[in-house]
Design a protein around this motif. Structure first.
Motif, PDB file in Angstrom:
ATOM      1  N   GLN A 127       8.572  43.944 -25.674  1.00 13.11           N
ATOM      2  CA  GLN A 127       7.098  43.558 -25.049  1.00 13.11           C
ATOM      3  C   GLN A 127       6.628  43.494 -26.223  1.00 13.11           C
ATOM      4  O   GLN A 127       5.419  42.613 -26.165  1.00 13.11           O
ATOM      5  CB  GLN A 127       6.717  44.989 -24.460  1.00 13.11           C
ATOM      6  N   THR A 130       6.531  39.815 -27.293  1.00 12.33           N
ATOM      7  CA  THR A 130       5.574  38.801 -26.255  1.00 12.33           C
ATOM      8  C   THR A 130       4.318  39.153 -26.535  1.00 12.33           C
ATOM      9  O   THR A 130       3.438  38.097 -26.555  1.00 12.33           O
ATOM     10  CB  THR A 130       6.011  39.381 -24.657  1.00 12.33           C
ATOM     11  N   LEU A 133       3.212  37.397 -29.402  1.00 14.76           N
ATOM     12  CA  LEU A 133       3.124  36.089 -29.480  1.00 14.76           C
ATOM     13  C   LEU A 133       1.849  35.536 -28.638  1.00 14.76           C
ATOM     14  O   LEU A 133       1.221  34.407 -28.624  1.00 14.76           O
ATOM     15  CB  LEU A 133       4.343  35.455 -28.481  1.00 14.76           C
ATOM     16  N   LEU A 134       1.419  36.381 -27.780  1.00 11.44           N
ATOM     17  CA  LEU A 134       0.095  36.160 -27.267  1.00 11.44           C
ATOM     18  C   LEU A 134      -1.086  35.748 -27.876  1.00 11.44           C
ATOM     19  O   LEU A 134      -1.812  35.128 -27.819  1.00 11.44           O
ATOM     20  CB  LEU A 134      -0.193  37.243 -25.823  1.00 11.44           C
ATOM     21  N   VAL A 166     -10.142  37.239 -21.986  1.00 11.07           N
ATOM     22  CA  VAL A 166      -8.610  37.194 -21.523  1.00 11.07           C
ATOM     23  C   VAL A 166      -8.074  38.023 -22.403  1.00 11.07           C
ATOM     24  O   VAL A 166      -6.897  38.869 -21.929  1.00 11.07           O
ATOM     25  CB  VAL A 166      -8.221  35.622 -21.694  1.00 11.07           C
ATOM     26  N   TYR A 177      -0.049  49.471 -18.681  1.00 14.02           N
ATOM     27  CA  TYR A 177       1.141  49.458 -18.435  1.00 14.02           C
ATOM     28  C   TYR A 177       2.082  50.319 -19.225  1.00 14.02           C
ATOM     29  O   TYR A 177       3.084  51.063 -18.931  1.00 14.02           O
ATOM     30  CB  TYR A 177       1.505  47.804 -18.965  1.00 14.02           C
ATOM     31  N   HIS A 182       4.397  51.993 -16.832  1.00 15.53           N
ATOM     32  CA  HIS A 182       5.947  51.814 -17.510  1.00 15.53           C
ATOM     33  C   HIS A 182       6.033  52.731 -18.473  1.00 15.53           C
ATOM     34  O   HIS A 182       6.865  52.312 -19.511  1.00 15.53           O
ATOM     35  CB  HIS A 182       6.131  50.344 -17.824  1.00 15.53           C
ATOM     36  N   ARG A 326      13.840  42.489 -32.442  1.00 15.36           N
ATOM     37  CA  ARG A 326      14.100  42.146 -31.223  1.00 15.36           C
ATOM     38  C   ARG A 326      15.479  43.010 -30.808  1.00 15.36           C
ATOM     39  O   ARG A 326      15.423  43.332 -29.673  1.00 15.36           O
ATOM     40  CB  ARG A 326      14.509  40.783 -31.242  1.00 15.36           C
TER      41      ARG A 326
ATOM     42  N   LYS C 116       9.234  48.450  -9.349  1.00 14.22           N
ATOM     43  CA  LYS C 116       8.973  48.763 -10.864  1.00 14.22           C
ATOM     44  C   LYS C 116       9.544  47.610 -11.759  1.00 14.22           C
ATOM     45  O   LYS C 116       9.023  47.308 -12.772  1.00 14.22           O
ATOM     46  CB  LYS C 116       9.524  50.242 -11.307  1.00 14.22           C
ATOM     47  N   GLU C 117      10.763  47.301 -11.551  1.00 13.76           N
ATOM     48  CA  GLU C 117      11.622  46.491 -12.524  1.00 13.76           C
ATOM     49  C   GLU C 117      12.317  45.711 -11.690  1.00 13.76           C
ATOM     50  O   GLU C 117      13.038  46.071 -10.805  1.00 13.76           O
ATOM     51  CB  GLU C 117      12.332  47.005 -13.761  1.00 13.76           C
ATOM     52  N   ILE C 320       6.065  31.493 -24.468  1.00 11.70           N
ATOM     53  CA  ILE C 320       6.005  32.871 -23.975  1.00 11.70           C
ATOM     54  C   ILE C 320       6.823  33.230 -22.625  1.00 11.70           C
ATOM     55  O   ILE C 320       7.303  34.232 -22.342  1.00 11.70           O
ATOM     56  CB  ILE C 320       4.452  32.738 -23.546  1.00 11.70           C
ATOM     57  N   SER C 323      10.031  34.587 -24.148  1.00 11.25           N
ATOM     58  CA  SER C 323       9.778  35.748 -24.652  1.00 11.25           C
ATOM     59  C   SER C 323       9.834  36.774 -23.426  1.00 11.25           C
ATOM     60  O   SER C 323      10.440  37.886 -23.706  1.00 11.25           O
ATOM     61  CB  SER C 323       8.652  35.832 -25.396  1.00 11.25           C
ATOM     62  N   VAL C 324       9.115  36.488 -22.243  1.00 11.73           N
ATOM     63  CA  VAL C 324       9.013  37.269 -21.268  1.00 11.73           C
ATOM     64  C   VAL C 324      10.472  37.489 -20.549  1.00 11.73           C
ATOM     65  O   VAL C 324      10.818  38.697 -19.915  1.00 11.73           O
ATOM     66  CB  VAL C 324       7.827  36.870 -20.208  1.00 11.73           C
ATOM     67  N   GLN C 329      14.516  40.511 -17.172  1.00 14.69           N
ATOM     68  CA  GLN C 329      13.809  41.364 -15.997  1.00 14.69           C
ATOM     69  C   GLN C 329      12.355  41.230 -16.181  1.00 14.69           C
ATOM     70  O   GLN C 329      11.883  40.792 -17.419  1.00 14.69           O
ATOM     71  CB  GLN C 329      14.531  42.971 -16.116  1.00 14.69           C
ATOM     72  N   THR C 331       8.362  42.528 -15.139  1.00 11.34           N
ATOM     73  CA  THR C 331       7.417  43.623 -14.325  1.00 11.34           C
ATOM     74  C   THR C 331       6.090  43.005 -14.288  1.00 11.34           C
ATOM     75  O   THR C 331       5.746  41.800 -14.453  1.00 11.34           O
ATOM     76  CB  THR C 331       7.264  44.669 -15.536  1.00 11.34           C
ATOM     77  N   TRP C 332       5.195  43.908 -13.643  1.00  7.54           N
ATOM     78  CA  TRP C 332       3.940  43.380 -13.201  1.00  7.54           C
ATOM     79  C   TRP C 332       3.096  42.712 -14.297  1.00  7.54           C
ATOM     80  O   TRP C 332       2.298  41.910 -14.380  1.00  7.54           O
ATOM     81  CB  TRP C 332       3.135  44.341 -12.241  1.00  7.54           C
ATOM     82  N   TYR C 333       3.229  43.621 -15.395  1.00  2.43           N
ATOM     83  CA  TYR C 333       2.471  43.232 -16.692  1.00  2.43           C
ATOM     84  C   TYR C 333       2.829  41.828 -17.229  1.00  2.43           C
ATOM     85  O   TYR C 333       2.143  41.135 -17.670  1.00  2.43           O
ATOM     86  CB  TYR C 333       2.678  44.435 -17.707  1.00  2.43           C
ATOM     87  N   GLU C 334       4.190  41.622 -17.126  1.00  2.00           N
ATOM     88  CA  GLU C 334       4.724  40.347 -17.686  1.00  2.00           C
ATOM     89  C   GLU C 334       4.110  39.093 -17.004  1.00  2.00           C
ATOM     90  O   GLU C 334       3.898  38.273 -17.324  1.00  2.00           O
ATOM     91  CB  GLU C 334       6.372  40.324 -17.876  1.00  2.00           C
ATOM     92  N   LYS C 336       1.141  39.412 -15.166  1.00  2.00           N
ATOM     93  CA  LYS C 336      -0.103  39.158 -15.681  1.00  2.00           C
ATOM     94  C   LYS C 336      -0.289  38.470 -16.891  1.00  2.00           C
ATOM     95  O   LYS C 336      -1.036  37.328 -16.935  1.00  2.00           O
ATOM     96  CB  LYS C 336      -0.460  40.537 -15.667  1.00  2.00           C
ATOM     97  N   LEU C 337       0.645  38.660 -17.921  1.00  2.00           N
ATOM     98  CA  LEU C 337       0.413  38.029 -19.123  1.00  2.00           C
ATOM     99  C   LEU C 337       0.760  36.466 -18.875  1.00  2.00           C
ATOM    100  O   LEU C 337       0.002  35.615 -19.400  1.00  2.00           O
ATOM    101  CB  LEU C 337       1.523  38.440 -20.007  1.00  2.00           C
ATOM    102  N   LEU C 340      -2.366  34.962 -17.476  1.00  2.00           N
ATOM    103  CA  LEU C 340      -3.553  34.972 -18.542  1.00  2.00           C
ATOM    104  C   LEU C 340      -3.296  33.768 -19.606  1.00  2.00           C
ATOM    105  O   LEU C 340      -4.458  33.104 -19.809  1.00  2.00           O
ATOM    106  CB  LEU C 340      -3.636  36.183 -19.361  1.00  2.00           C
TER     107      LEU C 340
END
Lengths: 352, 352, 352
Positions: A127, A130, A133-134, A166, A177, A182, A326, C116-117, C320, C323-324, C329, C331-334, C336-337, C340
């Motif tokens: 995470q 990632t 990277l953002l 953003v 999160y 999480h 990583r 969740k995942e 990106i 990386s995600v 796997q 998740t909601w946050y990934e 969202k990223l 964005l």
């Protein structure tokens, strides 16, 4: 050393104040303020930790994240006010690469010389990559678009504000999160929390008072430091960029540096990673965008355009840190590699 | 074939010598020297392996790493002496991408057609990726800084020397790390060592003598080859860059190519990866920086600035190899992909 | 909604036809054709799924891959015929980043709010990353070489054709690899196939007929849509690039969007990833190169040179997404990223 901390804090603070307001020799002003900043940053760190002790881990983490970069934010606001945008961007760049390469590198090297392999949460590692990277994307995209397509200044500012927005949304989402939805997935073992089982040094009320006091002191010393940096850097022939990205950044992050290395040497590399990477994420995704909004309060507005070499330096730091971290473990050699990349960047910035 | 090896080595060597000193037709000179280089490289490889047999795995690995790239280093020193820096950089580029894409690609494809999946040490895969990234960073940073900031020639040379020094420090650290402190973590199973259980062809003294002899022969043939390359490439309308990066690089790495493919077909993909990636790491982190220091002995000094397309080619090769090898296993399709990227780069260089 | 699907399909199709041939108001033409494209894309999707039901999973996957992007391909061929290469490239760019960021992001977010995942095949995640990287390389290399080395137009076209050929070879290899030789390694659990156990809506013959009919309808509506886009985009002051990369791309991928989100909400994130990433791979490695060959049939020939900002946008989206998704796997946050990053790119393209 511990006994001398508060006396030295007091002495250097008073000396810095006198040197600044009495217009003493600028080099002396710079040096005494630079030393003082290390102490007030340390004081701020202790106060934050103490408050975190009472507020619990979750809120403590949030406070740590928010106050930990207070010095940088306050220094930067003064620079933004004076319109020294290049210096601001250089110091943000320096903080990001300093945390990723110097703090994490020194921690992994110091810890790795004592322990063969040091492991931390592999999900968090992914995470973090990632999110870093953002941060790079958010700097890279506007730079590429503005340069290739010759956007007007107004469009550039609007684009900057939207991207800054953003990033703040992304950062707030990250807090929700990683601290709420999480939390358990991203946690290390309990023992990585350095406060666990320790008794607090100060009472609850005292802790909050010290937190406010330390923040105010940081604000003052930072302003004095910034005032002398320009003259000082001219005198020694250092470029503004080098001073901003390396000297100011190293001083401003002194508290994080020592804490992370000590944690790594106690085999708590997870906590060290959280300080180093967490701090650089906060700067990229929160401090930098907030400064763009803050600049709207002043006459001249700051956009999100970093220079090519700053973006290159951040991208390189992010890529190498991602590649190293990583797998969720670090060794002495990986720490050494991060430090070597820091040296390469430092030398390159020095020659600019 | 094996019986004919030494006679052919002798014949092509003598023929190359005569062709060179009697100023025969340049195309003939080039072809005969190019063929001869394959034989002397093979001879050098056998001598190295035989010495490694006596010296043990650890020292053997070091010798293999040091002598394996002798041909490239010696060719390059002659080119540096003549001030042909562009040709040197092209051939270093060609060696790096040739090892990563052609050697590793052909090995993974050949091995993958026989075995469904071939696994190797996943820690080594990750470390290799990080080190390859370091090589890219060391080329990318000076290029970006010099171009964006218009550094003077003197500053560029100083920057080059410092970065070259850092790379050598990183490479020496890697040898200590991978062969001493973290040897076991990065090892494959015992059977990946091709010499295991085999008896040596030559005695200890003979092996050392042959190693020295082979190195001297490589030096001579390389100089003859380089002498004819320029004329030859003009004749056929090939660009210097294409000849340096592809023709010279393929010839110079012939020994590694055949060894790696044969190992992969024996399901020893780990050893093939070590040859291919290890060799390209040595070129990026040791041979290239050493050449920069060597150039100080001559009149004109070589800096570390590679051209945009060379850096792009190396970066692409590193990224795709990292992505393919990161999971510690290879398949025929991954080999094919590496080869296809090599074709794309080859075609692009051809048109320059 | 389901009951109204075919009547609405019919009405919007007829209305689009009349609006186009009777030269009604262009804004109206654009809007009605844009709505119609959603329905015909949905119809095409259903027909493809139904044929896949009879043809079995393996061939079904191939048909899905081939017909799924029919709309984009057909729209693009009309644009190529009219020489609107910039618009073609913008819409290819938009499809790639739209699939990777918008479709995958919305799927991961929607699925992640419920579960969740969500896990999917980790080997497939790795291979997808490598292939996406190949797509970036295939665009990046010619752009860098042509710009740095000032290649002639003829050389650029030859280079484009060779790279396009390489990409098609890579894509065909991928089909063989993922559907034949390493099918099982890359598969999710059985339940990720949405058709499993469901009865077909239509007979075999009917399905094939509908597939042909839908493809023809897509072709017509696409041509009408393209006809009105230019006028429309001028009217509203949108740049051609923004319209091509965002508006046309979102409309053209409507069918994939809804399917992927629905699958993710049924915890079939693997299938959603396959639609999103698979579709963007097909565009990069098959549709784009095919269009380059198709352009040879017309007067003006299209090369493979994308603009800097298009390559930057694709590279960012690929990095990106890799990386995600690398850990297999989401998740909601990934999710969202990813969304964005899509917003950042959309805003940046809007200002061009």
């Amino acid at each position: 050393m511990k006994k001398l901390f508060f006396p030295l804090l007091g002495v250097t603070f008073v000396l810095s104040a006198v040197a600044h307001y009495a217009h003493w020799n600028t080099t002396f002003q710079f040096i005494v303020a630079a030393i003082c900043v290390v102490f007030v940053a340390g004081f701020l760190g202790q106060a934050t930790e103490s408050v975190a002790h009472y507020a619990g881990q979750r809120l403590g983490g949030f406070l740590n994240a928010t106050f930990g970069n207070a010095a940088e934010l306050i220094i930067a606001i003064f620079l933004v006010k004076e319109g020294l945008f290049d210096m601001v961007k250089a110091s943000l760049t320096g903080s990001i690469i300093g945390n990723l390469l110097l703090v994490l590198g020194a921690s992994a090297l110091a810890g790795g010389l004592k322990f063969k392999e040091q492991k931390f949460n592999i999900h968090l590692a992914g995470q973090n990559s990632t999110l870093m990277l953002l941060g790079v994307v958010a700097l890279f995209i506007p730079a590429v678009f503005v340069k290739s397509e010759h956007l007007s200044e107004d469009d550039t500012l609007t684009l900057s504000l939207i991207i800054a927005g953003v990033m703040i949304v992304a950062y707030v989402g990250w807090l929700i999160y990683s601290m709420i939805t999480h939390k358990s997935m991203l946690e290390d073992h309990v023992e990585t929390n350095p406060d666990h089982g320790e008794t607090a040094k100060w009472s609850r009320g005292m802790s909050i008072f010290f937190l406010v006091l330390a923040t105010v002191m940081v604000a003052f010393v930072s302003e004095w430091l910034v005032g002398s940096v320009e003259v000082f850097s001219e005198k020694f022939g250092f470029s503004e960029l080098f001073v901003g990205a390396f000297i100011v950044a190293i001083i401003g992050n002194a508290a994080e540096h020592s804490a992370a290395i000590m944690l790594a040497m106690k085999n708590k590399i997870g906590a060290a990673v959280e300080i180093a990477v967490g701090s650089s994420l906060q700067i990229a995704l929160f401090v930098a965008p907030v400064l763009i909004f803050v600049s709207l309060l002043f006459e001249r507005h700051m956009n999100i355009l970093f220079s090519t070499i700053e973006i290159a330096a951040i991208a390189v730091a992010v890529l190498i840190t991602s590649s190293v971290s990583r797998d969720g473990q670090t060794t002495w050699y990986e720490g050494k590699l991060l430090l070597l990349v820091y040296v390469v960047l430092g030398v390159a910035f020095f020659f600019v």
